[in-house]
Design a protein around this motif. Structure first.
Motif, PDB file in Angstrom:
ATOM      1  N   PHE A   1       0.818  -1.214   0.000  1.00 40.98           N
ATOM      2  CA  PHE A   1       0.000   0.000   0.000  1.00 40.98           C
ATOM      3  C   PHE A   1       0.852   1.264   0.000  1.00 40.98           C
ATOM      4  N   MET A   2       2.133   1.125   0.359  1.00 39.86           N
ATOM      5  CA  MET A   2       3.013   2.289   0.348  1.00 39.86           C
ATOM      6  C   MET A   2       3.639   2.544  -1.028  1.00 39.86           C
ATOM      7  N   LYS A   3       3.510   1.587  -1.947  1.00 43.05           N
ATOM      8  CA  LYS A   3       4.195   1.660  -3.231  1.00 43.05           C
ATOM      9  C   LYS A   3       3.684   2.752  -4.176  1.00 43.05           C
ATOM     10  N   PRO A   4       2.385   3.155  -4.124  1.00 42.14           N
ATOM     11  CA  PRO A   4       1.956   4.170  -5.096  1.00 42.14           C
ATOM     12  C   PRO A   4       2.760   5.466  -5.043  1.00 42.14           C
ATOM     13  N   PHE A   5       3.252   5.854  -3.823  1.00 39.21           N
ATOM     14  CA  PHE A   5       4.035   7.075  -3.692  1.00 39.21           C
ATOM     15  C   PHE A   5       5.437   6.733  -3.210  1.00 39.21           C
ATOM     16  N   THR A   6       6.359   7.576  -3.601  1.00 39.82           N
ATOM     17  CA  THR A   6       7.711   7.429  -3.078  1.00 39.82           C
ATOM     18  C   THR A   6       7.776   7.968  -1.648  1.00 39.82           C
ATOM     19  N   GLU A   7       8.882   7.700  -0.963  1.00 37.33           N
ATOM     20  CA  GLU A   7       9.035   8.175   0.414  1.00 37.33           C
ATOM     21  C   GLU A   7       9.014   9.703   0.469  1.00 37.33           C
TER      22      GLU A   7
END
Length: 873
Positions: free
Chosen positions: A558-564
């Motif tokens: 779920f964190m993959k759509p946006f970069t850090e």
């Protein structure tokens, strides 16, 4: 039995003359110089064929040498000449015996052929009389057998390298050699020519032995050559036989387009003496002749002038009076003997030693003997017969190759390109290919593999009506297009072959097939049986394995759509916007006030609820409303983008190899070379290698885990992945082997033309069209290989973030300015800072600047209707 002719002559001369030899020995006890004492002069013998042009030139040149020696040294030498009609070895031996016994010659010059020389040398060695031979090629063992034999003509073996260089330059690969039967010099010349041709990638296709007499046999041999497809002829004959050959060849239309004739030194060195009729029969001939410095030598100029005058008076029947290399060699040999005689007090071995110590520059070059032989000829002239004479193209020298001049200032050339155009038989402007399609129009027998695993390249189908086989596929289409590009018609027939590809290639070697067309890999072990065209497919061997999804069991997907960086910026902008709205609205909403801990929690709640809900509540200040409108727009874009990107990641198939190390067992196409490669190079055991017969069989074996991977050639791998792009993928390195090509016999004359025609097809884009059509017909397209949907970074939203942050900043600055403007008029900066800090706990400090339009504090009814921000979900 012609190879035993010298032995026959040798035995005959021993039997006939051995009794005479004993009598002669008795007479040799007398003073060997008695002829000088009596005023008769020293006698030197010579044996020539006065009926030939060579013999005539040699006779005149030797007589001139004796006269020049007498004029310069005032010592008289008598030249006794005997004739060997048509170079008969027996006549030469009898003449040598007569010269030694009756004329008491000190040495004998000549004869010209090795058959004559072998018998004369025997007589000379028995009587210790030096024999100075003009033979073209003397075997290395001759000096040991006949110690009084001296070769006074340059060894011509190097000219074979010059001929091989010509063959290499014009990219001919197979030649036919026409030589004279019962000519022992061929025993030296032919092996040298074969070795020289082999060094440049060519070979002798056939040897044609022509008998010395008989025009009927000559015509039969030419008829055979006319029916043959090879057209490069190297002619090594005596001059009379060569003239007959070219006359008949012209009558049979073999001096026309497509033919190439190359002559060796025995013919070419006499081209200056040919009459108009002979020259007309040899138009387009290329010749290699011995070089001697004609124009560079003042000595030769004087010799040339005197020779022409004398030769024309003695032989008026000859059309040309110019001296050739044979005249120059005879003059130099006679001069060497004359000088040696003048320095000798005894004949025999002492005279021989003086001859071998000769060292001077003669007409034909430097005269210096090594091991009783004159140094080898290292420079040859290349000529081209054209018009009424010939043109000097250039030179070839050992170690330097082709040059335009000898001793000039121009740089050495590595080819004949600087020689200018060559006039070929028939006068074509292009270089003959050296062969033509067989005149009997017999179609080529072309083998086609019927067991191809991937039939997109080649397949055989039987017609249900007549049972005939038809062949199709990319390889077949490419071959047909290649034949269209050939400059000639090439008939052919396809024949099916059911067997391994190695055995199919071996059929070329056994002459069962004339060529092979199909998906045959080019590998080194097959070159011992045949040769290949240039590869028409991508070379390489790759591994195919099953795949699994990359998104399985990914807890943080779920964190993959946006970069850090994107996540950090979203959090920062929300906290900032929430702070601005909270600060402006807290004076109007009691829920936004309270303890410090309560206010911090309310601030964080207000910051992030807007990101997940787009339903804004009623606000009291225009500044907060402006901030909230922009904030809600940015939140809408970010949430929708996040949802779309996450959905793409969950639905789009992402694959990775379903193994962690080199898999076992593995599969390969049955009948291909891959099995041997897996064992020898990749070190697979035999029990770990399994063949398959079709792509379907391979796919099923991979699904059932009967094999862990399959090794396929790159063209096959493209087809396989095109059919099964969802289940399998290629991994690992590409092993640089193989590549498909057509197969032809070794040294096939067709190969260069087919390669050239195939290049034209490839460069025209037709091969690429065939490959694209083949892959497009597959039901499954290639899978994505980019590793999945990429995460989004702040660079995609920087305008929105600036717009939102800028709007909130403007609202914050205006709000602060309104609140604290009265304070700025009455307070110092330190007092102002204290007031601001007190403001967070006492909202009534804004009484200096509150406007009626913002609040209705005077009305008690309004206090019950103070707006507040409700919790949003």
């Amino acid at each position: 039995m012609h190879q035993f002719a010298p032995l026959f002559y040798f035995v005959t001369i021993i039997l006939v003359f051995r009794p005479i030899r004993a009598a002669d020995h008795d007479g040799n006890t007398s003073n060997p110089m008695k002829n000088i004492e009596t005023g008769m002069g020293v006698v030197i013998g010579a044996i020539i064929d006065n009926s030939s042009r060579v013999g005539k030139e040699e006779r005149v040149a030797m007589e001139m040498a004796m006269e020049d020696f007498y004029a310069n040294g005032n010592q008289r030498l008598v030249l006794q000449i005997r004739h060997s009609l048509q170079r008969d070895p027996m006549q030469a031996a009898l003449a040598a015996r007569e010269l030694i016994n009756k004329q008491e010659v000190q040495a004998i010059l000549g004869p010209h052929t090795w058959e004559e020389t072998s018998l004369v040398a025997e007589v000379g060695s028995e009587n210790q009389t030096p024999i100075v031979s003009f033979a073209e090629a003397t075997p290395n063992w001759a000096a040991e057998l006949w110690p009084f034999l001296v070769q006074a003509s340059h060894n011509q073996l190097k000219q074979m390298e010059a001929i091989a260089a010509i063959v290499k330059f014009f990219e001919w690969h197979q030649v036919t050699v026409i030589y004279q039967d019962r000519d022992s010099s061929s025993n030296e010349i032919l092996p040298g020519l074969s070795n020289a041709l082999r060094q440049v990638g060519a070979e002798i296709g056939q040897l044609v032995a022509v008998p010395p007499v008989g025009s009927s046999s000559l015509i039969r041999e030419l008829e055979k050559l006319q029916r043959d497809q090879y057209r490069i002829f190297i002619v090594h004959l005596s001059l009379p036989l060569a003239l007959q050959l070219f006359k008949k060849a012209r009558e049979m239309k073999m001096m026309e387009k497509g033919y190439v004739w190359i002559t060796t030194d025995p013919i070419t060195s006499l081209v200056h003496s040919f009459n108009a009729s002979t020259i007309s029969s040899m138009q387009g001939v290329i010749g290699v002749k011995s070089y001697f410095p004609e124009s560079e030598s003042t000595q030769f100029e004087s010799f040339h002038r005197r020779f022409r005058k004398r030769f024309s008076s003695e032989y008026p029947e000859e059309d040309n009076n110019d001296p050739g290399v044979f005249a120059a060699q005879a003059y130099d040999a006679a001069s060497a003997v004359a000088l040696a005689v003048a320095q000798s007090k005894h004949k025999g071995r002492h005279l021989l030693e003086n001859i071998l110590q000769s060292d001077f520059h003669g007409l034909s070059g430097r005269i210096q003997f090594t091991d009783q032989n004159l140094a080898s000829q290292h420079i040859f002239q290349i000529i081209n017969v054209i018009g009424k004479s010939y043109r000097e193209l250039g030179y070839w020298s050992d170690g330097l190759g082709f040059t335009h001049t000898i001793g000039g200032s121009d740089t050495n050339s590595s080819s004949m390109k600087d020689f200018g155009p060559v006039f070929w038989p028939g006068g074509p402007l292009y270089t003959p290919k050296g062969w033509i399609a067989s005149t009997n129009s017999k179609p080529l027998r072309i083998g086609v593999p019927t067991g191809s695993t991937f039939q997109q390249y080649v397949r055989a189908e039987k017609d249900p009506l007549d049972g005939n086989l038809s062949f199709s596929g990319l390889a077949i289409d490419l071959f047909k297009e290649t034949l269209i590009e050939l400059p000639y018609h090439l008939p052919y027939d396809f024949f099916p072959f059911d067997g391994t590809y190695d055995s199919l290639v071996e059929q070329i070697y056994s002459n069962k097939f004339d060529a092979v067309v199909g998906d045959v890999a080019i590998v080194s072990q097959r070159y011992q049986y045949a040769e290949f065209t240039r590869p028409y497919s991508e070379a390489g061997l790759i591994m195919i394995v099953p795949v699994r999804s990359k998104v399985c069991n990914k807890a943080w997907l779920f964190m993959k759509p946006f970069t850090e960086a994107m996540w950090a910026l979203v959090g920062a902008i929300n906290v900032y916007n929430g702070f601005v709205v909270w600060l402006i609205e807290r004076n109007h909403c009691p829920e936004l006030r309270g303890s410090l801990l309560n206010q911090i929690g309310t601030l964080i709640w207000l910051s992030f609820t807007t990101l997940f809900s787009l339903q804004g509540e009623k606000l009291h200040s225009n500044l907060s409303r402006m901030t909230m409108v922009v904030w809600l727009f940015v939140a809408l874009v970010i949430t929708q983008t996040y949802t779309a990107n996450l959905t793409s990641m969950l639905t789009l198939q992402q694959l990775e190899p379903a193994f962690d190390a080199l898999p076992k067992p593995v599969g390969y196409c049955r009948g291909s070379f891959v099995s041997g490669y897996l064992k020898k190079v990749l070190h697979f055991r035999s029990d770990h290698i399994r063949p398959f017969n079709s792509p379907e069989e391979c796919a099923e074996a991979l699904r059932s885990k009967a094999i862990a991977a399959a090794f396929l050639e790159v063209p096959f791998a493209k087809i396989f992945l095109g059919q099964y792009c969802k289940e399998f993928m290629s991994v690992g390195p590409t092993y640089k082997v193989g590549g498909f090509g057509f197969v032809f016999p070794r040294r096939s004359p067709l190969l260069p033309s087919v390669n050239e025609a195939m290049l034209k097809v490839i460069e025209s884009g037709k091969l690429q069209h065939f490959e694209n059509s083949m892959l497009a017909s597959l039901k499954c397209l290639d899978a994505e290989t980019d590793g999945g949907t990429p995460s989004l970074s702040p660079s995609s939203f920087w305008v929105l973030f600036i717009f939102s942050g800028g709007t909130s900043t403007i609202a914050l600055v205006v709000y602060i300015f309104r609140i604290y403007k009265p304070m700025l008029e009455h307070k110092t900066i330190w007092t102002l800072m204290f007031a601001v800090s007190k403001h967070w706990g006492n909202p009534n400090l804004n009484r200096y600047s509150r406007r009626d339009s913002d609040i209705n504090a005077e009305s008690p009814t309004n206090s019950a209707n103070v707006p507040h921000l409700q919790a949003q979900v």
